[in-house]
Design an enzyme around this catalytic site. Structure first.
Site, PDB file in Angstrom:
ATOM      1  N   THR A  67       0.234   5.815   1.133  1.00  0.00           N
ATOM      2  CA  THR A  67      -0.672   4.726   1.531  1.00  0.00           C
ATOM      3  C   THR A  67       0.151   3.515   1.934  1.00  0.00           C
ATOM      4  OG1 THR A  67      -0.738   3.553  -0.587  1.00  0.00           O
ATOM      5  CG2 THR A  67      -2.222   5.448  -0.327  1.00  0.00           C
ATOM      6  N   ASP A  68      -0.512   2.566   2.591  1.00  0.00           N
ATOM      7  CA  ASP A  68       0.135   1.285   2.686  1.00  0.00           C
ATOM      8  C   ASP A  68      -0.108   0.580   1.340  1.00  0.00           C
ATOM      9  OD1 ASP A  68       0.500  -1.065   5.460  1.00  0.00           O
ATOM     10  OD2 ASP A  68       1.429  -0.997   3.480  1.00  0.00           O
ATOM     11  N   TYR A  69       0.464  -0.556   1.199  1.00  0.00           N
ATOM     12  CA  TYR A  69       0.570  -1.290  -0.046  1.00  0.00           C
ATOM     13  C   TYR A  69      -0.811  -1.573  -0.681  1.00  0.00           C
ATOM     14  CZ  TYR A  69       2.783  -4.904  -3.005  1.00  0.00           C
ATOM     15  OH  TYR A  69       3.273  -5.645  -4.040  1.00  0.00           O
ATOM     16  N   THR A  70      -1.142  -0.862  -1.745  1.00  0.00           N
ATOM     17  CA  THR A  70      -2.421  -0.967  -2.488  1.00  0.00           C
ATOM     18  C   THR A  70      -3.640  -0.720  -1.592  1.00  0.00           C
ATOM     19  OG1 THR A  70      -2.653  -3.376  -2.151  1.00  0.00           O
ATOM     20  CG2 THR A  70      -1.461  -2.648  -4.138  1.00  0.00           C
ATOM     21  N   SER A  71      -3.470   0.088  -0.554  1.00  0.00           N
ATOM     22  CA  SER A  71      -4.625   0.259   0.341  1.00  0.00           C
ATOM     23  C   SER A  71      -5.712   1.120  -0.287  1.00  0.00           C
ATOM     24  CB  SER A  71      -4.199   0.848   1.691  1.00  0.00           C
ATOM     25  OG  SER A  71      -3.686   2.146   1.534  1.00  0.00           O
TER      26      SER A  71
END
Ligand code: GLC
Length: 746
Positions: free
Chosen positions: A292-296
């Site tokens: 994922t992207d950052y905390t997506s």
């Protein structure tokens, strides 16, 4: 079997398999050999659900902060076997320290992967990717990523969150800096070159990085040009304009993908099973893992497609998202979700398998410390060769936008030069954004670069004149004084390094602050003036462009910025860069891009008084500088465009003469217009280019071939195929200045 015995069995199995692998025939970076497959199968059998969730967990170390959430007990969780990878970690010592925790304090001793945003260099920082794209030099772009991989792996890393391959047509979006611009075809060529550069031929070479295609998908099309914004478009547009560069990464063998923050048509990408499984894996055959992207995952609650993070985790893992960056949602919820039968063990095992396969391919099971080589760290970082190449990359990324009366190159007899502007002596800004482990202190500023080019009897003065982005005019007088006494003036203007990049959208994209006023004041003195423009996006520099000044687009050149720019300003390098993103006259024109449609009421410049046509009342339809634009210190003349059809292909020849008085490189561009289709076609589409050196007085004949596949396009059923008919072939020095010929291909 007791835990103790399980532990012994696992350890014994691991040793046996390790020994076998060392003598097993590895299958390179493409597949997993039978011995490693057995190792992974056995690991999966012995792993607890918590350990499996751990392998799907990526935490930040905090050495660099690239997103909102900060706190996690990553060291403690490593020791509990609950972390699979770390990011924003580098140097041999620190990586070794953390890897030792995984290898000596956990039950199964599974090595960690170490990732970082090596976006345009690791220690040696290259021009921002949008700048490198303007070189149109695939070999050079590939080489800069090769060097980035060499340096990053010398400092313990084995994974980069790059290339960013998001097509973008809106310069208000700050992340255009990280990509290749507005064109799908060129963006795909550059995407593949960057993956090749990072990954090389062999994952296990030890000096190659696993790349990560991002941000999947269509992150570059946010409404309003506002970062993280909503993306809503037809499937046809998605396929035609935004998906191909990601597919090019798959075809180039990219090892991982990253989900995008945005939704597409109501579905957050991180929960989009069609995108992550049906398209990416089933249609495209992608065999790596998705992070994922950052905390997506956590952010799906904000999106509103779920009530809570636990359900968001369920959606993501079932969509085909294998690893959670920084959100800790898989660690926190997969065991429960599995027990509640909301996620199958098979789904979890498949994700874990993909992560373990990546670790095998990177050689981490064979030698968890293979990237922890102190000698490499001392000898393979910021070497003279690497810095020399970085200097070259700066020069070939520069784009000459204007050069009235051949102001540039700086005359050899100049006795004094005044450098004026907030970007002239700024080391920090030269790195641009996403500066990785770059050391701003080691950057060469424009003033330093200029001073290094001249001998002692040439004076080089510097005054800041103003700041990048405020209304303080107190420096104007001092600037005027040095301009007054100089033979030649260089204005160093633009954005600061953090006005583009992530979370850096702008509604006004002219020169910020009072820089225009400073330029107008200095120009009044009547000296020859050249502007070195520093920016991470196209700027609407209409006001500056109205002045009789030369303008050299330099982007943010990185560690060797000042030297590379000076090479162009003094004519050591003849600029050949071409814009890969349109510069608008003003924000009202956005989105503006070269490959638009004709519409039913096209504006015709020959009939400028027509009312009922597609136009503005207050501005031309034309951009300030079009896609593909860039001048040279010489001139080129195009002639004898000949097309013929043979064997179902269109063969194109053209002659390009160097009609000026010095050697130069030219990016000869080939565009096509499909006159009639069952789906309307763009006025022009880039379908090829050749970057060629043409000596002064020389004429070169160039050949291009277009196949039906080149001319195929997507249809409403998302099938891509060719339609026979008339095509207009355009060849030229940019997307507007071309010569053309019509040809029929059936
Ligand atoms: C950021 C960016 C992404 C980057 C990641 C890790 O939010 O969107 O491009 O790779 O987080 O730093």
């Amino acid at each position: 079997m007791t835990i103790g015995n399980k532990f012994k069995l696992a350890a014994i199995l691991n040793i046996i398999l390790f020994a076998a692998t060392v003598y097993g025939q590895n299958t390179g970076d493409k597949g997993i050999n039978p011995v490693d497959k057995t190792r992974i199968d056995n690991l999966l059998k012995t792993m607890t659900i918590e350990e499996k969730a751990g392998q799907l967990t990526l935490f930040m170390s905090g050495w660099d902060v690239t997103g909102p959430k900060l706190d996690n007990n990553y060291k403690g969780l490593i020791k509990e076997g609950k972390v699979g990878a770390l990011f924003n970690v580098y140097t041999v010592d620190y990586v070794r320290e953390l890897q030792k925790m995984a290898m000596e304090e956990t039950r199964l001793k599974i090595p960690l992967i170490f990732g970082y945003d090596v976006i345009h260099g690791h220690r040696t920082i290259f021009p921002i990717p949008l700048g490198q794209a303007c070189s149109w030099d695939m070999a050079a772009i590939e080489q800069s990523e090769r060097i980035a991989a060499q340096e990053a792996t010398a400092e313990g890393l084995n994974w980069t969150f790059a290339p960013m391959v998001d097509v973008a047509r809106d310069p208000r979006w700050g992340r255009v800096a990280e990509g290749a611009g507005e064109d799908t075809w060129l963006g795909s060529e550059i995407a593949a070159a960057r993956v090749r550069g990072f990954q090389g031929k062999d994952y296990k070479a030890g000096n190659t990085l696993m790349a990560c295609a991002k941000h999947f998908a269509a992150y570059g099309a946010p409404q309003g040009g506002r970062d993280y914004g909503t993306v809503d478009m037809s499937q046809l547009s998605l396929y035609e304009w935004y998906l191909p560069p990601y597919k090019a990464c798959v075809d180039a063998g990219v090892g991982s993908f990253m989900t995008s923050f945005n939704e597409i048509a109501g579905v957050p990408s991180t929960a989009n099973k069609w995108l992550m499984t049906d398209l990416l894996r089933k249609d495209w055959g992608f065999g790596g893992f998705v992070v994922t992207d950052y905390t997506s995952i956590n952010e799906m609650v904000n999106h509103g497609n779920t009530e809570n993070t636990k359900d968001a985790a369920r959606q993501a893992i079932n969509a085909g998202v294998d690893m959670d960056m920084q959100g800790s949602t898989y660690l926190d919820f997969l065991p429960e979700l599995m027990k509640e039968k909301k996620v199958s063990m098979a789904t979890i095992d498949n994700a874990v398998r993909l992560v373990l396969e990546a670790k095998v391919k990177l050689g981490l099971f064979e030698d968890p410390y293979r990237y922890c080589n102190k000698t490499r760290q001392e000898q393979e970082v910021m070497t003279p060769d690497q810095l020399a190449f970085a200097r070259k990359m700066v020069a070939v990324s520069c784009v000459l936008l204007k050069n009235p009366k051949q102001v540039l190159p700086i005359p050899e007899n100049v006795k004094s030069i005044a450098v004026i502007g907030p970007l002239g002596d700024s080391k920090k800004d030269m790195l641009g954004n996403w500066t990785a482990a770059g050391e701003w202190e080691k950057c060469v500023t424009l003033v330093e670069g200029i001073r290094s080019m001249v001998n002692d009897n040439v004076e080089v003065y510097y005054e800041k004149g103003c700041n990048t982005n405020d209304l303080d005019r107190s420096g104007f007088d001092a600037a005027q004084k040095i301009a007054d006494k100089a033979d030649f003036v260089i204005l160093a203007l633009g954005e600061n390094g953090w006005m583009s990049g992530e979370a850096a959208s702008r509604t006004r994209i002219d020169l910020p602050g009072v820089q225009n006023e400073l330029a107008e004041l200095i120009v009044k003195l009547g000296k020859p003036v050249a502007v070195a423009l520093f920016n991470g996006r196209p700027l609407a520099i209409t006001r500056l462009n109205n002045l009789p000044v030369a303008i050299l687009e330099t982007w943010f050149g990185g560690t060797q910025a000042g030297n590379g720019i000076a090479d162009v300003l003094f004519g050591v390098v003849n600029p050949a860069g071409k814009l890969t993103m349109t510069f608008p006259r003003n924000e009202g024109q956005i989105p503006i891009f070269y490959n638009g449609k004709n519409t039913g009421r096209p504006y015709n410049p020959a009939d400028s008084g027509a009312k009922y046509v597609s136009r503005y009342l207050d501005c031309s339809n034309d951009p300030l500088f079009p896609f593909g634009f860039g001048l040279s210190y010489t001139t080129f003349a195009y002639s004898n465009l000949v097309t013929n059809v043979n064997g179902g292909k269109i063969n194109v020849t053209v002659q390009v003469a160097n009609s000026g008085n010095r050697d130069g490189e030219e990016v000869v561009q080939l565009y096509v217009r499909d006159k009639v289709g069952t789906i309307t076609r763009p006025l022009k589409e880039l379908k090829g280019f050749q970057k060629v050196l043409i000596r002064k007085g020389e004429t070169k004949s160039l050949n291009f071939t277009l196949t039906k596949e080149d001319l195929a396009f997507y249809h409403p059923d998302l099938k891509k195929f060719f339609e026979p008919g008339e095509f207009i072939i355009y060849i030229g020095t940019n997307s507007q200045e071309t010569i053309s010929k019509s040809v029929v291909l059936n």
